[in-house]
Scaffold this active site. Structure first.
Site, short mmCIF file in Angstrom:
data_model
loop_
_atom_site.label_atom_id
_atom_site.label_comp_id
_atom_site.label_asym_id
_atom_site.label_seq_id
_atom_site.Cartn_x
_atom_site.Cartn_y
_atom_site.Cartn_z
N GLY B 148 49.24 -93.53 22.00
CA GLY B 148 49.22 -93.68 20.55
C GLY B 148 47.87 -93.26 19.98
O GLY B 148 46.88 -93.15 20.70
N CYS B 149 47.85 -93.04 18.68
CA CYS B 149 46.62 -92.56 18.03
C CYS B 149 45.51 -93.59 18.10
O CYS B 149 44.41 -93.31 18.58
CB CYS B 149 46.91 -92.15 16.59
SG CYS B 149 47.78 -93.38 15.60
N TYR B 150 45.79 -94.82 17.65
CA TYR B 150 44.77 -95.86 17.72
C TYR B 150 44.34 -96.14 19.15
O TYR B 150 43.14 -96.23 19.42
CB TYR B 150 45.28 -97.16 17.09
CG TYR B 150 45.32 -97.21 15.59
CD1 TYR B 150 44.18 -96.97 14.83
CD2 TYR B 150 46.49 -97.57 14.91
CE1 TYR B 150 44.21 -97.07 13.44
CE2 TYR B 150 46.52 -97.67 13.53
CZ TYR B 150 45.38 -97.43 12.80
OH TYR B 150 45.40 -97.55 11.43
N THR B 152 44.24 -94.23 21.68
CA THR B 152 43.38 -93.16 22.18
C THR B 152 41.94 -93.36 21.72
O THR B 152 41.00 -93.32 22.53
CB THR B 152 43.91 -91.79 21.71
OG1 THR B 152 45.20 -91.58 22.26
CG2 THR B 152 42.97 -90.66 22.13
N ALA B 153 41.76 -93.60 20.43
CA ALA B 153 40.40 -93.78 19.91
C ALA B 153 39.75 -95.03 20.51
O ALA B 153 38.59 -95.01 20.92
CB ALA B 153 40.43 -93.86 18.39
#
Lengths: 345, 345, 345, 345
Positions: B148-150, B152-153
Site C-alpha cells: 500500500g501507499c502509506y 511503503t512510505a
C-alpha cells in the site's frame, strides 16, 4: 471606543481591520506602519476600497495615547519589544499580537527567537491571553500578550487533560499543520506559489519558537517541567491550523470519559466547540471565524489518546483572539464583533 | 515482454500505463475493465491521444495467459480476490496493486477491509513486494502483492531501526498525510473540489486498513507483536505522501548515529535517498518519480526520534513499485523505465 | 422579519444562512429540503454547530405563508417552476435564486435549460433583480428572480456602455472564469478534486444557459437583438468569478472617457466599485463580500475596450444579491447584513 | 552529443535538465549560473539528488565551445543579448530560451522589453523556432531563438487559419491563462502563495511583451500588418497555459470545415493533437509533456470562431520545444527524449 493598529500592512493587521470594521463598539481610529506611512492603507489592500480611506501614519505613542483607547501591535518579532515600553509610559492599553511578551523567561526567548528579549519588568506585567483559560479578570490589564497561532490550537486541545493532571505532559507529541498565511506577507522562497502549491513541507524542525510557549503553559498547568515534541508542516492552503496531538492515556481511560471531560470543560465557552463523538473537524469548519473545534479519540489498542483541534490561524490564532481579549478588557460582550459564521466552502 | 493492465480506468491503472509506455522492455498488450470494456482507453483518458489507441477489453484469464507475460491488477479491494485464482490456474504472473493479498492473516483482512478474505492458499503464495526489503529472490514469484501507499512510505522510513531492533515498535506514532489521488477516481463528497480545496481533514480515524499492513511487517522485523498509532490526513494536493514518524530513541542515540544507520542501510538502493542532515524532503522532491526520500532527526530534549519520509503515492506507492517489482521478477535492470527525474515544480 | 430557506443543503442555501445569520433585521425561521427533511441542518454543515440547531423541514407553502415574510428558493433548476405558484397563491414574497424565472421567453428557457418552462403568467410577474440597475421600485414585488452569477458579473460590467448605446452589443465577447463552487455541491467527475486541482478547463462551449440571460438584458438596454460570444472556464479555486469582456470601441473613445463614464454610473452604488485607472481587480478582492469590482482599459492599437469585473459567485452572484434585493423589497438599508469586508487573504 | 545549460537554477533550466537527463542522445556536460557558480546544482534543486552531482560553473564561452555541442540559455531577458555574440564567435550552437532574439525589429524589442536590444546582426541570424511551422531546414542553424510560452500556444492555434488567409488577423482576440511557474523562480508579491492561491488575476494589461512576438508571426503569415488583443491571466496552478482565441469567421465557414482544416494541417505533427469535435482540452491533458492540444468551435449565432489550445508552459512553451529544436538541428528523431506521456492526474 477607539483603536489603533500598528503593523497594518501585514496579514495580522489586515485581519484586525476586517474584524474591527464590523465591531459594534469600536471605531478604527488610525493605522500605522513604520515603513509605509504616508501611503493609503488601500495601496496595500485594494480590497478595502470604499471602506478604509485613511493613510498609514507613523508611530507616535504620545499622540496615540490621547487619541485611542487601545493599541494593537501586529508586527514581526522584535518590534514590540521597543514599542511597548513607550505605550506603557503613556498608560495606553496594548494588545500585542507579536510574540515578544509571551515567554516569561527571557533567556528562553533569546534562545528560540534569536533576538534580544524585552525588559523583564514589562514581560512580568504582560498577561498571556489564552482567553478561555485566563485565570484572572483582565479588566485592569494594561499589556495583553496574545498567544501564538499554534499554541492557541494546541493548548485549547490540551488544557482539560493537563490541568486535571490526567496525562503525563512529557508524553505529548504535537504534529501541527498550517496554511501558508501563517508565514506572513513577506515574500520568500518558502512561500513562493510554485514551491508550495501541490506540495507538502515540514519546516523549522526542532527549532519552532512556539515550542517553549506551549511548554510554558503546560508547565504551569501540570506543575512540572515539560519537554514535548512539536513539529510543524506547511499545507498548500491559505488559512487554517490543525494540531494532531498524541499522548499516553491514563489508566482506565475510556472514549466516553474523555469526551465528557472536554464537553464539561468547554460547556460555557462559545468559541470552543467540542465536536460530537466520531466526528472530526476540518480547517474549513472554522474558516474566517473565531472558533476552535476539538475532537477526541481513545485507542485501546495502543492506550493512546488523540486530540484534534482546528482554528483559523489569522482569527482565533491571531486577530480574533485579540479582539476577544479586547472585549474582556473593556467589559464588552465576549462575542462582540466575532459572532459570524465560518465561510464555507 | 508483454503486459496487461486490469483496472485501466483508475488512477493506479493509468499510472501503470504512463510508466510502461516508456519502459524499454515492455509492450503494453491490452487494457481491461470490467465495467467499460468496448470503449477506447482514450474515452477515460483523453491525455493518451496519439499514444494509446486500444479499446478496453473484458477480463478473460485464459486468453490473457496466452497473450501476456505479466498481468497487473489495479482494481478496488475485493476484485483481485476473485481474479487471482483464475490467473494462477493459467500460470500467469500477477502483480496485484490492490490490497487483497497483503495481509497474511485473513481474519485481520476481514476485520479491517469489511470484505471476505481471499483463499488462504493464494495468500500464502503471495510475496509482499516492499522491493528494497525483499528477503527472497522473486524471479520465480507467481503472485506479487504490491504494498500500500502509506505502508511503503512508513516501512521504508522505519525498516533500518526496527530490523536492527534499535527501537521499541510499540512507541511508534505515524502521522501520515496524503494527496487526494490516493482516494481514487471514484467521485465522493470527501474528494469534491470545493470540500477539499484550501481545507485540511483527518479521516478514517482508528480505522485505516493500512494499519495492520504496517504492523504485520513491524511484527516480522521486530519479532514481537506490535500496536502502533497511525493517523491519516487529506492534504489539498493531487499527489504525494509524507509520513512523520515519532518513536522513543534508544539509550545513547545521537543524531549522527541515526543518520549513519540510514545511510548505510540504503547506500545501495537507488530509489531510497537519505537526505543530508538538517535537510528535509518535500513531497514535490519525488513528484512523478519512484524515489522515497528520508530525513531523520533526534531531539535530545525529549529523547525522541523523528523520521520523515515522502513518496509519490501513485508511483513508489503504487505503479512505480509495481514496475520495480516486475523488473526484479523478470531479471531486468531494477531502474528500467523508472529512472526519470521528479517533476519540479 | 422572518425568512425561510428552501434548498438549505446546497451552497446557495448555506451562503444565505451565513449572511442572514448576521443580518440585523432578519430571523432565520426555518430551513427546508425536499430530500433530507427531518435531519439537522448541521448534519449537512457541521461548521454551523452552536449557531443553527434546527432540523430541516419539508416544504409546506401554506404553513410557511403564515410563519415567514419571505421565502428564498435556492434549488437546482426546475424545482421553483413547481414551487413558486404555490407560494404566489398564499401571497408569500419569494426570492428565487434558481434560474427558472429569469428568462421572459419560455421557448428560450426550454431550449437552453432542457426543461419545461414555468407558467408564463408567473414568469411575467417576476422582476429580474440586478439590483443596481432595477428600473422599478420593488417594494411591492411578490416574486423576485435573482440573476445568475455570470450574468451579474457581465451585466454590471457592460451596463454603462450598453445603456448609453456607446457600443455595438454584437461586438461583445465575454471570456468568463469561475471557481468550482459555481458547480454546486453535487459530486461529479468534473469537480472531483484530482481532476480539477492544478488544472484549467473550458466547459459548456456554446451551451451555457447564462448566454440568453445576458442577451435578454443587453437586448432590453440596447433596444436591438443581440448575439454575443460567451465562454466559461473552470478555475482551480473555490469562489470567485472574473469576466474579461471585449468590445469594439466607439469612435473617438479615450481611456479617460471610459473611466469617467463608469465612475459616474456607479458613483452612488455601494457594492459596485470602479477601480482606479491602471489597477485591476483580483477575485480575492471581493472574496466573501457583495462587491463587484470593475476595471477598464482602452487599447488604441486595436480600438477595443476591455472590461474586467469580479464578484464572489456565491455572494453578489447569488446569496448576497438576494439579500440586497430583500433589503430593497422590505424597505431596509440596502447594505444591511452585507457591509462586511472581503476576506483577504 | 554534449549539452551545457546556462541559467540552470531557474525553472526553464531545471526543466531542460529533467528532459535531457532522459534523452537517449545527450550527455549533460555542464551547468552554469552567473550568481551561484561553485555551489552544487543540488543546492538549488534537492530533487536531483542521486542524479546530478555537478557543481554550477561560471560562464566561459571559450572553454564551453570546446566541451559541448550545444548551449542552452535559459536566463531572464537581457542576459543572452550579451552572451550570444560570445558563443557565435566560437561557433557554438546556441538555443536561446530567453526572449532576446525573437523580435526581428529591435525598436519593438526595446519598446516592449524596456531593455537595450541585441545586435541586429545576430538578431538577423536567429531562427525563430516554432518547430511545427519552421519554413527552413535548421540543420545548419547556429542560433535558434525558442518561442515564448504564450506565443507557442497562440500561434499553433492560429497558424492553419492565418497561413491559409481564411481570417482577418485584426479580428483576433486572445484571452490567455497561465500557471504561476511562467513567472519564474524569483520571489515576488505577485507569486506569493497567499496572494495567488484561490485567487484569479489579470496582469500586464496592454503591456505583455509576447504581444509583438505573436503579431510578428501573424504579420509574416498573413502578409499584412496586424494588431491583436492579447490579455493574460494568472491561474492558481503550477503549470499550464490555455489560450482561448476568438476571431471573425470567414463567409460560409462550417464547424466541420474548420475541424478538417486543422486535422489536415497537423496530421503529420506528433506533438500537436487536434482533439475530436466537441471535446475540449484541459491543461492537465498535456501536463509535463511536449504536446499542444487544440480544439475548435464555430458559433453560427455570432459567426465567430473559437480556438482553444493548451500546452505545458515549461515544456512545449520552453524546455520541450527547445529540445525538439535541438533534435532537428542535430538530425535526431524529432521525438527523442520527448515521447513521454503527460502526467495525469
Amino acid at each position: 471606543m477607539k483603536a489603533a493598529i500598528i503593523g497594518a500592512t501585514g496579514y495580522g493587521g489586515s485581519e484586525l481591520i476586517r474584524l474591527l470594521y464590523s465591531h459594534p463598539n469600536v471605531t478604527l481610529q488610525s493605522f500605522h506602519s513604520s515603513s509605509q506611512h504616508g501611503q493609503p492603507v488601500m495601496a496595500s489592500y485594494p480590497h478595502m476600497q470604499g471602506m478604509i480611506g485613511d493613510d498609514l501614519e507613523d508611530i507616535d505613542p504620545e499622540r496615540m495615547a490621547q487619541d485611542v483607547d487601545v493599541v494593537f501591535i501586529a508586527t514581526p518579532a522584535g518590534v514590540s519589544t521597543e514599542l511597548v515600553p513607550e505605550f506603557m509610559k503613556h498608560d495606553t492599553k496594548v494588545i500585542d499580537v507579536s510574540g515578544d511578551f509571551r515567554l516569561k523567561d527571557t533567556d528562553t526567548y533569546e534562545r528560540w527567537y534569536h533576538k534580544t528579549a524585552p525588559d523583564q519588568n514589562y514581560v512580568n506585567q504582560a498577561v498571556y491571553g489564552l482567553t478561555e483559560w485566563l485565570d484572572t479578570d483582565i479588566k485592569g490589564t494594561q499589556l495583553l500578550s496574545n498567544p501564538g497561532c499554534y499554541p492557541t490550537a494546541a493548548l485549547l486541545g490540551l488544557a482539560p487533560l493537563v490541568k486535571e493532571k490526567r496525562i503525563d505532559p512529557n508524553s505529548i507529541i504535537i504534529d501541527a499543520k498550517t496554511g501558508v498565511s501563517g508565514a506572513g506577507r513577506k515574500v520568500s522562497a518558502a512561500s513562493h506559489f510554485t514551491e508550495t502549491n501541490d506540495n507538502l513541507k515540514i519546516y523549522k524542525v526542532l527549532e519552532h519558537q512556539h515550542t517553549p510557549e506551549i511548554e510554558m503553559m503546560l508547565d504551569a498547568w501540570s506543575e512540572t517541567k515539560t519537554a514535548i515534541t512539536f513539529s510543524t508542516h506547511l499545507i498548500p492552503m491559505t488559512r487554517g491550523i490543525m494540531t494532531t496531538i498524541y499522548a499516553d492515556a491514563p489508566d482506565g481511560m475510556t472514549a466516553r470519559e474523555l469526551f465528557d471531560l472536554y464537553q464539561e470543560s468547554y460547556k460555557d465557552t462559545y468559541f470552543v466547540r467540542v465536536r460530537k463523538q466520531g466526528e472530526y473537524p476540518t480547517t474549513k469548519d472554522v474558516y474566517g471565524s473565531n472558533f476552535c473545534d476539538i475532537s477526541l479519540s481513545y485507542d485501546e489498542r495502543t492506550n493512546r489518546i488523540m486530540i484534534v483541534s482546528v482554528i483559523d490561524n489569522l482569527v482565533k490564532g491571531a486577530a480574533g483572539q485579540a479582539v476577544q481579549n479586547m472585549n474582556r478588557m473593556f467589559g464588552l460582550e465576549e462575542t462582540a464583533g466575532l459572532d459570524t459564521m465560518p465561510m464555507y466552502p
